[in-house]
Design a protein around this motif. Structure first.
Motif, PDB file in Angstrom:
ATOM      1  N   ALA A  28      24.696  -3.542  45.639  1.00  0.00           N
ATOM      2  CA  ALA A  28      24.130  -2.852  46.789  1.00  0.00           C
ATOM      3  C   ALA A  28      25.269  -2.145  47.512  1.00  0.00           C
ATOM      4  N   TYR A  29      24.927  -1.097  48.269  1.00  0.00           N
ATOM      5  CA  TYR A  29      25.929  -0.369  49.044  1.00  0.00           C
ATOM      6  C   TYR A  29      25.384  -0.040  50.424  1.00  0.00           C
ATOM      7  N   HIS A  30      26.276  -0.112  51.405  1.00  0.00           N
ATOM      8  CA  HIS A  30      25.963   0.309  52.769  1.00  0.00           C
ATOM      9  C   HIS A  30      27.049   1.290  53.183  1.00  0.00           C
ATOM     10  N   LEU A  31      26.677   2.558  53.283  1.00  0.00           N
ATOM     11  CA  LEU A  31      27.607   3.647  53.579  1.00  0.00           C
ATOM     12  C   LEU A  31      27.347   4.169  54.982  1.00  0.00           C
ATOM     13  N   GLU A  32      28.418   4.401  55.747  1.00  0.00           N
ATOM     14  CA  GLU A  32      28.306   5.003  57.078  1.00  0.00           C
ATOM     15  C   GLU A  32      29.059   6.332  57.074  1.00  0.00           C
ATOM     16  N   VAL A  33      28.396   7.369  57.596  1.00  0.00           N
ATOM     17  CA  VAL A  33      28.882   8.744  57.484  1.00  0.00           C
ATOM     18  C   VAL A  33      28.767   9.443  58.831  1.00  0.00           C
ATOM     19  N   PHE A  34      29.827  10.119  59.258  1.00  0.00           N
ATOM     20  CA  PHE A  34      29.762  10.974  60.436  1.00  0.00           C
ATOM     21  C   PHE A  34      29.280  12.371  60.033  1.00  0.00           C
ATOM     22  N   HIS A  35      28.456  12.979  60.897  1.00  0.00           N
ATOM     23  CA  HIS A  35      28.074  14.379  60.742  1.00  0.00           C
ATOM     24  C   HIS A  35      28.692  15.128  61.910  1.00  0.00           C
ATOM     25  N   THR A  36      29.748  15.881  61.632  1.00  0.00           N
ATOM     26  CA  THR A  36      30.533  16.496  62.687  1.00  0.00           C
ATOM     27  C   THR A  36      29.833  17.729  63.264  1.00  0.00           C
ATOM     28  N   PRO A  37      30.259  18.177  64.452  1.00  0.00           N
ATOM     29  CA  PRO A  37      29.667  19.377  65.055  1.00  0.00           C
ATOM     30  C   PRO A  37      29.799  20.627  64.192  1.00  0.00           C
ATOM     31  N   ASP A  38      30.796  20.671  63.287  1.00  0.00           N
ATOM     32  CA  ASP A  38      30.930  21.833  62.401  1.00  0.00           C
ATOM     33  C   ASP A  38      30.278  21.591  61.034  1.00  0.00           C
ATOM     34  N   ASP A  39      29.312  20.640  60.998  1.00  0.00           N
ATOM     35  CA  ASP A  39      28.456  20.397  59.834  1.00  0.00           C
ATOM     36  C   ASP A  39      29.223  19.821  58.652  1.00  0.00           C
ATOM     37  N   GLU A  40      30.253  19.044  58.906  1.00  0.00           N
ATOM     38  CA  GLU A  40      30.973  18.379  57.830  1.00  0.00           C
ATOM     39  C   GLU A  40      30.550  16.916  57.785  1.00  0.00           C
ATOM     40  N   LEU A  41      30.465  16.359  56.588  1.00  0.00           N
ATOM     41  CA  LEU A  41      30.237  14.925  56.418  1.00  0.00           C
ATOM     42  C   LEU A  41      31.591  14.252  56.210  1.00  0.00           C
ATOM     43  N   LEU A  84      33.458  10.380  55.813  1.00  0.00           N
ATOM     44  CA  LEU A  84      33.267   8.955  55.588  1.00  0.00           C
ATOM     45  C   LEU A  84      33.746   8.140  56.778  1.00  0.00           C
ATOM     46  N   CYS A  85      32.921   7.206  57.215  1.00  0.00           N
ATOM     47  CA  CYS A  85      33.370   6.174  58.151  1.00  0.00           C
ATOM     48  C   CYS A  85      33.782   4.953  57.341  1.00  0.00           C
ATOM     49  N   GLU A  86      32.803   4.315  56.683  1.00  0.00           N
ATOM     50  CA  GLU A  86      33.087   3.139  55.855  1.00  0.00           C
ATOM     51  C   GLU A  86      32.032   3.013  54.766  1.00  0.00           C
ATOM     52  N   ILE A  87      32.348   2.266  53.715  1.00  0.00           N
ATOM     53  CA  ILE A  87      31.362   1.889  52.712  1.00  0.00           C
ATOM     54  C   ILE A  87      31.607   0.435  52.328  1.00  0.00           C
ATOM     55  N   ALA A  88      30.526  -0.315  52.183  1.00  0.00           N
ATOM     56  CA  ALA A  88      30.604  -1.714  51.784  1.00  0.00           C
ATOM     57  C   ALA A  88      29.765  -1.920  50.529  1.00  0.00           C
ATOM     58  N   SER A  89      30.220  -2.823  49.654  1.00  0.00           N
ATOM     59  CA  SER A  89      29.462  -3.107  48.428  1.00  0.00           C
ATOM     60  C   SER A  89      28.578  -4.341  48.659  1.00  0.00           C
ATOM     61  N   ARG A  90      27.643  -4.209  49.584  1.00  0.00           N
ATOM     62  CA  ARG A  90      26.699  -5.284  49.906  1.00  0.00           C
ATOM     63  C   ARG A  90      25.524  -4.660  50.648  1.00  0.00           C
ATOM     64  N   VAL A  91      24.496  -5.461  50.848  1.00  0.00           N
ATOM     65  CA  VAL A  91      23.306  -5.007  51.569  1.00  0.00           C
ATOM     66  C   VAL A  91      23.650  -4.789  53.042  1.00  0.00           C
ATOM     67  N   ALA A 124      41.652   0.326  55.035  1.00  0.00           N
ATOM     68  CA  ALA A 124      42.726   1.275  54.732  1.00  0.00           C
ATOM     69  C   ALA A 124      42.721   1.635  53.252  1.00  0.00           C
ATOM     70  N   VAL A 125      42.599   0.630  52.391  1.00  0.00           N
ATOM     71  CA  VAL A 125      42.485   0.909  50.960  1.00  0.00           C
ATOM     72  C   VAL A 125      41.245   1.749  50.695  1.00  0.00           C
ATOM     73  N   MET A 126      40.150   1.406  51.350  1.00  0.00           N
ATOM     74  CA  MET A 126      38.893   2.134  51.194  1.00  0.00           C
ATOM     75  C   MET A 126      39.075   3.630  51.447  1.00  0.00           C
ATOM     76  N   LYS A 127      39.775   3.956  52.532  1.00  0.00           N
ATOM     77  CA  LYS A 127      39.965   5.370  52.870  1.00  0.00           C
ATOM     78  C   LYS A 127      40.928   6.041  51.901  1.00  0.00           C
ATOM     79  N   GLU A 128      41.923   5.308  51.434  1.00  0.00           N
ATOM     80  CA  GLU A 128      42.825   5.874  50.427  1.00  0.00           C
ATOM     81  C   GLU A 128      42.050   6.239  49.160  1.00  0.00           C
TER      82      GLU A 128
END
Length: 391
Positions: free
Chosen positions: A250-263, A265-272, A106-110
């Protein structure tokens, strides 16, 4: 004088090999039993290390006699604990506020919402908060703990029947809800330090949540010269612009690519990144993510990442536990199979518990993402057809 505390999780990590110059200065407390521990200054296998306070107590006691110059961990669940110890003992590295912003979803998304698009979300104190969110934003929604990982304990609610079923589960005090975002998910894996930048982009073969309905999980790399990979790398930079980031991470980022071509954010972690990500990165780029971030964190030299595009990229697919007694077959008979590994620790009738659960996995190579995907699907089909029933 260098003195390094290590709270370890990974069962395969070889600290004397990664830090040969400083092995005698490493005080390692490990969640899993490690194979190569000779030459370490101290090594203890600690049962349930990530959950019990013993390693923190011992690090604080050891610091009385010899202060620590560094404290490192490879484990997402130890990031906040490590940050707390650092601040208390005056050790440089990631702060508690930074660690929390990457751990609490929740903090991450804020935080991330200042610079990139995120799904709408809310913390949940009661079922009324959940029904209120659904009433405002409609189905489907995703309910998950704010500090869990590996897709554990996540629920996708698509209709009233799902909501009623969810209401029969024990309520947790650490839940949040967010909109369900349509589209494939990509992941970006990076190690960033002063004078060092390594970034690699990949696409998940299927949704990580699909494992709980029996769909095998995996990912396939994009070529670094792919325009979409560059777009994902730019998205990573914009996400990190919103955060208080440590000098090395290190960072591990997860990203949605929506049908209308928008990126989004799902989540990001500061680790491998977990699962097969480190193995795929080594296969394609010759970069060991754990070694790179650990050496940078300890002020040691690291070979620069390759500047030329790789000749091939790689992908992996993991065959899930089947919930019935089965045995994994032998190595798939294809020349483009890079690695095949059977999980020898798995019980024959095991079930899927989290997104990285696997009976076996295969890594394949190919000239580009499309070829890797075709080969992954062919290898997956062969493995599924050749599972052996165990009497």
């Amino acid at each position: 004088m260098t003195n390094i505390a290590v709270i370890n999780y990974g069962p395969q990590l070889d600290y004397p090999a990664m830090l040969p110059e400083l092995a005698g200065s490493l005080q390692v407390f490990s969640h899993h039993e490690l194979q190569n521990t000779e030459g370490l200054g101290r090594y203890e296998y600690v049962k349930d290390c990530e959950a019990v306070p013993y390693p923190e107590l011992m690090i604080r006691r050891l610091a009385r006699d010899k202060p620590f110059t560094h404290l490192v961990t490879d484990n997402e669940y130890d990031l906040e604990r490590a940050a707390r110890i650092r601040e208390d003992l005056g050790i440089p590295g990631q702060s508690q506020a930074s660690a929390r912003s990457f751990r609490d979803k929740a903090v991450m998304k804020e935080v991330a919402g200042r610079t990139v698009a995120t799904a709408r979300f809310a913390r949940l104190a009661s079922i009324a908060d959940l029904t209120g969110f659904i009433g405002k934003h409609a189905y489907p929604v995703v309910v998950k703990p704010v500090k869990q990982g590996g897709s554990r304990d996540i629920a996708v609610l698509r209709d009233e029947a799902d909501l009623l079923a969810f209401s029969r589960r024990p309520w947790r005090e650490d839940l949040m809800v967010e909109e369900f975002v349509e589209g494939p998910m990509y992941h970006v894996d990076a190690v960033l330090a002063d004078g060092y930048r390594f970034v690699a982009s990949s696409r998940y073969l299927r949704s990580c949540l699909g494992v709980f309905s029996g769909r095998n999980n995996g990912s396939l790399q994009l070529r670094p010269d792919d325009p979409f990979a560059r777009r994902l790398e730019d998205f990573l930079d914009r996400v990190l612009d919103a955060f208080d980031t440590p000098d090395v991470s290190a960072y591990h980022l997860e990203v949605f690519h929506t049908p209308d071509d928008e990126l989004v954010l799902c989540e990001i972690a500061s680790r491998v990144g977990g699962d097969r990500i480190p193995a795929l990165t080594r296969a394609t780029y010759g970069v060991d993510l754990h070694t790179a971030v650990l050496r940078h964190s300890c002020g040691l030299p690291v070979a620069p990442p390759p500047s030329a595009p790789p000749a091939e990229v790689h992908g992996s697919v993991s065959i899930l536990p089947q919930g019935r007694p089965v045995r994994a077959p032998g190595r798939p008979p294809f020349p483009w199979v890079h690695q095949y590994t059977v999980n020898e620790q798995l019980a024959p009738d095991a079930v899927t518990l989290y997104s990285a659960s696997h009976l076996c996995f295969v890594i394949v190579r190919g000239a580009d993402t499309a070829e890797v995907e075709r080969r992954l699907l062919e290898a997956e089909a062969w493995l599924m057809e050749n599972l052996e029933e165990v009497a």
